[in-house]
Design an enzyme around this catalytic site. Structure first.
Site, short mmCIF file in Angstrom:
data_model
loop_
_atom_site.label_atom_id
_atom_site.label_comp_id
_atom_site.label_asym_id
_atom_site.label_seq_id
_atom_site.Cartn_x
_atom_site.Cartn_y
_atom_site.Cartn_z
N GLY A 90 0.81 -1.22 0.00
CA GLY A 90 0.00 0.00 0.00
C GLY A 90 0.83 1.26 0.00
N GLY A 149 2.08 2.38 -5.40
CA GLY A 149 2.95 3.01 -6.38
C GLY A 149 4.08 2.12 -6.85
N CYS A 181 11.43 4.87 3.73
CA CYS A 181 11.51 6.29 3.40
C CYS A 181 11.97 7.05 4.64
CB CYS A 181 10.17 6.81 2.90
SG CYS A 181 10.27 8.51 2.26
#
Length: 459
Positions: A266, A269, A386
């Protein structure tokens, strides 16, 4: 009574929702702008007011506390939001002082009492009597160290500043700390990925990305104006995310029939990019996402393909036990603090706490161990976050690999350098840490791992 200008009203509403309801500005603001049907100029103003105020909130709170002669926790939260919004206009934008003050007073009337309105007027008049440089000097004078001064000036929590510094010191790039903090306060340009064999970079009316072979940069305009975006053949996706997915799919040639897994897919992308790569090479991708709402986003992202990949809704920490040695390539895009995307999600810096890192670390380690168990002998795995925080990146890999005697770190920089269009500036390491200030991407961490032809060892 005159009404506040719509752009300022929308900005205040979003800022208050971020504080009150843990809303995400990047999700709520576009909805509010769409409903209001503002002109392009007013929409741009509302965007700058919202994101700029949220980014610099910590700095503005220090100025407000000095001007009000009281701690900000003693100020009504809605009134404080009005003051923060005004500070951004007075200290960081070319807005006429009288306009910023008058509009802020009108906003105060909508959220506070008469006394609150007078308080806002008085505080802002005090702020306007001192120039921007002097306010900066006053704030910096309160810092107890150079590190704290940078945290104050660039409006980052001190623990985040220290975490960035730790990683940069390990890279031999400590001098870049100020640049790293400053980059988080600059709005990112819109990056788009052209899904291979579904669209092309040349088809997209934008500038080629610096590094990604499937990426472009949109300097202005709405991405939805591009047909490929509307049709799902291209996606808005940070260049760092593109490189993370491509590092796995292009690390070595694809053999037809390979089984791939996106373990934490999820909102979809990277799964879409991997699906395009897998389809071109004859591989089969499976996506997994535990949260049903996010799993639906993954299905929507994958719907562009004639035979969309299957989407599971399993607990990623259990996939290894359920499907041992089943996948040739696995992406573990682990849930993290998101400290590498603070320029994109400005409120995140104020929501996250050091305790969040520890809590996420346990989950990250379990997901990575599960993925290793699900990886076939000879398979490839990409561990991605990230975040540049060492406790979410290198430390997780090191801790899990202590028990995974059949797993080796791959030379991730070498793999990525073979994929990108221009060489990346990377320190000597087995992993890749991308940075907004150095690469213009989100702060993605990428470590490629390979599994030897032996069994997973537990214990």
């Amino acid at each position: 009574m005159s009404q506040p200008q719509p752009a300022r009203r929308i900005a205040l509403d979003v800022i208050m929702a971020v504080r009150d309801s843990d809303a995400y500005a990047n999700l709520l603001l576009p909805v509010r702008l769409g409903r209001a049907k503002l002109s392009e100029a007013d929409a741009g103003l509302a965007t700058e007011l919202t994101y700029g105020t949220l980014r610099m909130q910590g700095y503005y709170d220090r100025v407000i506390a000095m001007a009000a002669n009281r701690s900000t926790d003693k100020i009504d939260p809605a009134v404080l939001d009005v003051l923060r919004l005004a500070c951004h206009q007075l200290l960081s934008m070319r807005v006429a002082q009288h306009a910023a003050v008058d509009e802020s007073v009108e906003l105060a009337k909508t959220v506070g009492s008469n006394s609150a309105v007078g308080f806002v007027n008085g505080v802002l008049r005090t702020i306007t009597r001192t120039d921007t440089d002097t306010w900066r000097e006053r704030v910096m004078a309160e810092a107890g160290s150079g590190e704290e001064a940078l945290a104050f000036e660039y409006s980052h929590p001190l623990w985040v500043t220290r975490a960035f510094r730790q990683v940069l010191v390990a890279e031999g790039r400590e001098a870049e700390l100020e640049s790293a903090l400053a980059a988080d306060n600059v709005a990112p340009r819109v990056s788009i990925a052209a899904l291979p064999h579904e669209s092309t970079v040349d088809e997209l009316d934008a500038y080629p990305a610096a590094f990604s072979p499937v990426g472009v940069i949109l300097d202005h305009g709405d991405p939805l104006n591009l047909a490929a975006i509307r049709e799902g053949r291209a996606r808005v996706q940070d260049e760092g995310s593109q490189l993370a997915a491509l590092s796995l799919s292009r690390a070595r040639p694809i053999r037809a029939g390979e089984q791939w897994l996106d373990l934490c897919a999820g909102p979809g992308g990277k799964a879409a990019l991997l699906a395009a790569e897998a389809r071109a090479g004859g591989a089969i991708l499976t996506a997994n996402e535990l949260v049903p709402a996010r799993a639906e986003l993954v299905r929507k992202a994958l719907a562009v393909f004639p035979s969309p990949p299957e989407v599971w809704e399993l607990d990623g920490t259990e996939v290894g036990a359920l499907y041992p040695a089943s996948f040739d390539r696995i992406l573990v895009d682990a849930p993290c603090t998101g400290l590498g995307a603070l320029r994109r999600r400005p409120e995140a810096r104020w929501r996250k706490q050091p305790s969040d890192v520890a809590g996420l670390g346990n989950l990250q380690a379990k997901l990575l161990a599960s993925a290793i168990a699900a990886l076939k002998p000879g398979g490839l795995l990409a561990y991605v976050t990230c975040s540049p925080h060492a406790a979410e990146t290198k430390a997780i890999v090191t801790s899990v690999l202590r028990r995974a005697v059949d797993i080796e770190r791959m030379d991730t920089p070498a793999v990525l350098q073979s994929i990108v269009k221009e060489p990346l500036d990377l320190p000597d390491a087995t992993h890749v840490q991308l940075w907004p200030h150095r690469h213009g991407t989100d702060g993605m961490f990428i470590q490629l791992l390979s599994k030897a032809q032996v069994e997973w060892v537990t214990g």
